[in-house]
Design a protein around this motif. Structure first.
Motif, PDB file in Angstrom:
ATOM      1  N   ARG A 363       0.833  -1.217   0.000  1.00 52.56           N
ATOM      2  CA  ARG A 363       0.000   0.000   0.000  1.00 52.56           C
ATOM      3  C   ARG A 363       0.858   1.254   0.000  1.00 52.56           C
ATOM      4  N   ASN A 365       3.196   1.960   2.976  1.00 50.15           N
ATOM      5  CA  ASN A 365       3.776   2.231   4.293  1.00 50.15           C
ATOM      6  C   ASN A 365       5.210   1.702   4.332  1.00 50.15           C
ATOM      7  N   SER A 367       8.942   1.643   6.681  1.00 46.58           N
ATOM      8  CA  SER A 367       9.514   1.863   8.001  1.00 46.58           C
ATOM      9  C   SER A 367      10.940   1.347   8.059  1.00 46.58           C
ATOM     10  N   GLU A 390       9.540   6.490   9.759  1.00 45.53           N
ATOM     11  CA  GLU A 390       8.359   5.897   9.151  1.00 45.53           C
ATOM     12  C   GLU A 390       7.792   6.849   8.109  1.00 45.53           C
ATOM     13  N   SER A 392       4.152   6.994   6.059  1.00 46.01           N
ATOM     14  CA  SER A 392       2.833   6.398   5.848  1.00 46.01           C
ATOM     15  C   SER A 392       2.463   6.472   4.376  1.00 46.01           C
ATOM     16  N   ALA A 393       1.529   5.618   3.969  1.00 44.89           N
ATOM     17  CA  ALA A 393       1.100   5.575   2.574  1.00 44.89           C
ATOM     18  C   ALA A 393       0.618   6.953   2.128  1.00 44.89           C
ATOM     19  N   GLN A 395       2.407   9.704   2.005  1.00 48.16           N
ATOM     20  CA  GLN A 395       3.190  10.805   2.566  1.00 48.16           C
ATOM     21  C   GLN A 395       4.388  11.139   1.683  1.00 48.16           C
ATOM     22  N   ASP A 428       4.496  -1.960   4.813  1.00 50.06           N
ATOM     23  CA  ASP A 428       3.159  -2.231   5.378  1.00 50.06           C
ATOM     24  C   ASP A 428       3.240  -3.069   6.645  1.00 50.06           C
ATOM     25  N   GLY A 429       4.264  -2.816   7.466  1.00 47.07           N
ATOM     26  CA  GLY A 429       4.401  -3.506   8.739  1.00 47.07           C
ATOM     27  C   GLY A 429       4.997  -4.892   8.649  1.00 47.07           C
ATOM     28  N   SER A 524       3.891   1.982  -5.850  1.00 43.99           N
ATOM     29  CA  SER A 524       3.312   2.375  -4.568  1.00 43.99           C
ATOM     30  C   SER A 524       4.248   3.303  -3.814  1.00 43.99           C
ATOM     31  N   THR A 555       3.420   7.103  -1.802  1.00 47.29           N
ATOM     32  CA  THR A 555       4.480   7.445  -0.861  1.00 47.29           C
ATOM     33  C   THR A 555       5.705   7.908  -1.641  1.00 47.29           C
TER      34      THR A 555
END
Length: 608
Positions: A363, A365, A367, A390, A392-393, A395, A428-429, A524, A555
């Motif tokens: 997506r 994200n 990090s 980090e 985020s999507a 940003q 995405d984590g 993405s 992103t």
């Protein structure tokens, strides 16, 4: 002094292992010969034809001897016709069959060799382009190119010519000895007395020839590397008026190649002279002994003539083995260098010609968690230390800092060109290792400062972002990237050839093509690595507009030198010596009077 250091560095090159004919190196060659397996049917047929033509060739001294003995009324070969016309007819029939079989022998050997070589080239190239960036960091492009061209050309000669010739000469050698023994055991024992001397000499001289041949190959590859690097940097050569220096440097290299080759020629010449003296001197002595046997009635004149012709076969075979042996030595060295590449561990990326569907969608994200990294070639220098951030999507995160602070390294880690020594990178984590490299790189795009375009057309360069794209999709991407207008202004439009590395286009035009390529990819996560730092004001405006279009809804990691281009970023990270020393928005960072960001801003524009 600088030139001496440059010359010394270029001449050192990379030390390669010496080729030796032992079980290990012959095993290396056998690995390359395994590429013959798919074509073993034709290869076996070619071998059969080779044996047939060699055996048929051994029959001709018998025909000549039979003609002589028949003319003198002394027949010794009962398997041949009893008349001269009969012998001639049979000889021409056999000659015709040999010519036909020779055609298929050559055709099938070359076909098998060329196809096997094409497979080796394909696999070597595939391995090369799927190797990790670590591999390329310590090697020169010219050296790698030499492995695919010069080294594989040596393998090609062996597959298509040397193997067949060695087998043919071996058949002639063994067959000749057998037929000579049938004619006269006394003569064959006398001739074979010189063979041990020849064998010992071949081993002795072979060591020198092998070493010198390898040195010549290495020096030639080094000189080719110089040519390639000079031509790639021809603008710098001309700008510094260093043409005489480059000519002198290349002249020294090829002078060394010539000196080594001449030294090798001396040894080969000595060996050949020795072989000629022993073989033909021995043959002459044996024929003299044969004349004594003829005078005593132990053999006929026709049998002596047959024996003499077989002796010529034997001498020719033995004389050809030094050169064939030298070719095998070269092939062993070449195969070792090729197998070095094939043995490297490559990246686990898809090699399918069709675009693989994305298995795990990202997506956007991103990090970094306590990431530390050092380049393998400079393990003692920590480029990134405990970096955490980090994004985020959707940003926009900017990364700024002095040169050498680790900005571009961060981009390389996002693309998984390298893996950090410690810490974690997450999408995405989820850990990056939980995704395939193909999935990550399919969903991350980069627009670098120095855009590399391939030597094809503008259409092909934009479509490189999505090989399955239609022309309409390419045009739409170009329009969104502010590139369509300048493209259609060219007489050939999208079919315009951009030249080597895109030299026919300006910097701004190359950047917009790169942006169109990234738009077509629809990533993405987008990385902009100082994408406008080297442009003039008008080009920067057009590129910046294209970048705004490119960054919409995804992103964006913006690596910037010009701080004016990142004021609207959602977050700005300030790197110094591999560490994040500041983080915040433009207004927050500019308010810190003691901060590095404010200091860097003050160097570029007034912040008062």
């Amino acid at each position: 002094m600088a030139r001496e250091r440059l010359n010394s560095g270029n001449e050192r090159g990379i030390e390669l292992p010496k080729a030796k004919l032992n079980r290990e190196t012959l095993g290396h060659v056998s690995r390359l010969l395994s590429y013959l397996k798919p074509y073993r049917g034709k290869f076996i047929a070619a071998l059969v034809c080779l044996f047939l033509t060699s055996l048929v060739g051994l029959a001709f001294p018998s025909f000549v001897g039979a003609l002589i003995d028949t003319a003198q009324g002394k027949r010794t070969d009962d398997w041949l016709p009893a008349t001269i016309p009969g012998i001639l007819v049979l000889a021409f029939v056999v000659l015709g069959l040999q010519a036909l079989i020779s055609f298929f022998r050559i055709l099938w050997f070359v076909t098998v060799g060329e196809r096997a070589l094409a497979d080796i080239r394909r696999d070597t190239y595939l391995k090369l382009i799927t190797l990790p960036m670590n591999f390329f960091a310590g090697r020169r492009v010219g050296e790698l190119n030499s492995r695919i061209s010069a080294d594989l050309s040596q393998v090609q000669d062996t597959l298509t010519t040397t193997i067949a010739e060695m087998i043919r000469q071996a058949v002639l050698l063994v067959g000749g000895i057998v037929f000579m023994a049938i004619i006269s055991k006394k003569l064959i024992f006398a001739l074979l007395a010189v063979l041990p001397i020849l064998i010992v000499s071949a081993v002795f001289f072979g060591r020198f020839i092998r070493k010198i041949s390898r040195e010549a190959q290495d020096k030639l590859a080094e000189s080719n590397t110089m040519v390639e690097e000079t031509l790639m940097g021809i603008a710098s050569v001309k700008a510094f008026v260093n043409e005489p220096f480059e000519v002198k440097r290349y002249g020294g290299a090829i002078g060394e190649v010539a000196a080594i080759a001449i030294r090798g020629a001396k040894f080969r010449g000595m060996f050949s002279s020795f072989i000629v003296l022993c073989i033909f001197g021995g043959i002459l002595g044996v024929i003299g002994y044969g004349c004594v046997l003829v005078s005593h009635g132990e053999i006929t004149f026709g049998e002596l003539l047959k024996f003499s012709l077989y002796s010529m076969f034997l001498g020719s075979s033995l004389g050809s083995f030094p050169e064939l042996f030298a070719n095998v030595q070269k092939t062993v060295g070449a195969s070792e260098r090729v197998l070095e590449i094939l043995a490297e561990k490559g990246e686990n990326v898809s090699t399918s010609e069709m675009a693989d569907p994305i298995e795990q969608k990202i997506r956007g994200n991103l990090s970094f968690s306590h990431v530390s990294f050092s380049y393998p070639s400079r393990a003692e220098v920590e480029v990134l230390r405990e970096v955490s951030f980090e994004a985020s999507a959707g940003q926009r995160v900017a990364i700024v800092g002095p040169s050498g602070s680790g900005k571009s390294t961060t981009a390389a880690l996002i693309l998984q060109f390298y893996s950090p020594q410690s810490g974690e990178i997450l999408f995405d984590g989820k850990l990056a290792s939980q995704y395939s490299l193909t999935d990550i790189r399919n969903q991350v795009a980069i627009v670098p400062q120095d855009v590399l375009l391939f030597g094809g057309t503008i259409l092909e360069n934009i479509a490189y972002g999505k090989l399955s794209a239609s022309r309409e999709e390419v045009v739409l991407a170009a329009q969104r990237a502010n590139a369509h207008q300048f493209i259609i202004s060219f007489p050939e439009g999208y079919e315009t050839v951009v030249g080597e590395r895109g030299v026919k286009l300006s910097g701004g035009q190359r950047q917009r093509i790169a942006i169109a390529r990234a738009l077509l990819k629809n990533p993405s996560i987008l990385i902009l690595d100082e994408a406008t730092s080297s442009l003039d004001s008008e080009s920067e405006r057009l590129v910046q507009e294209a970048l705004e279009e490119l960054m919409k809804g995804r992103t964006s990691i913006i690596i910037a030198h010009r701080l004016s281009t990142i004021r609207e970023a959602d977050r700005i990270l300030v790197l110094e010596k591999g560490q994040i020393v500041e983080s915040g928005t433009h207004q927050e960072l500019i308010a810190n009077e003691q901060g590095l960001y404010r200091y860097l801003s003050g160097l570029q524009f007034d912040v008062a």
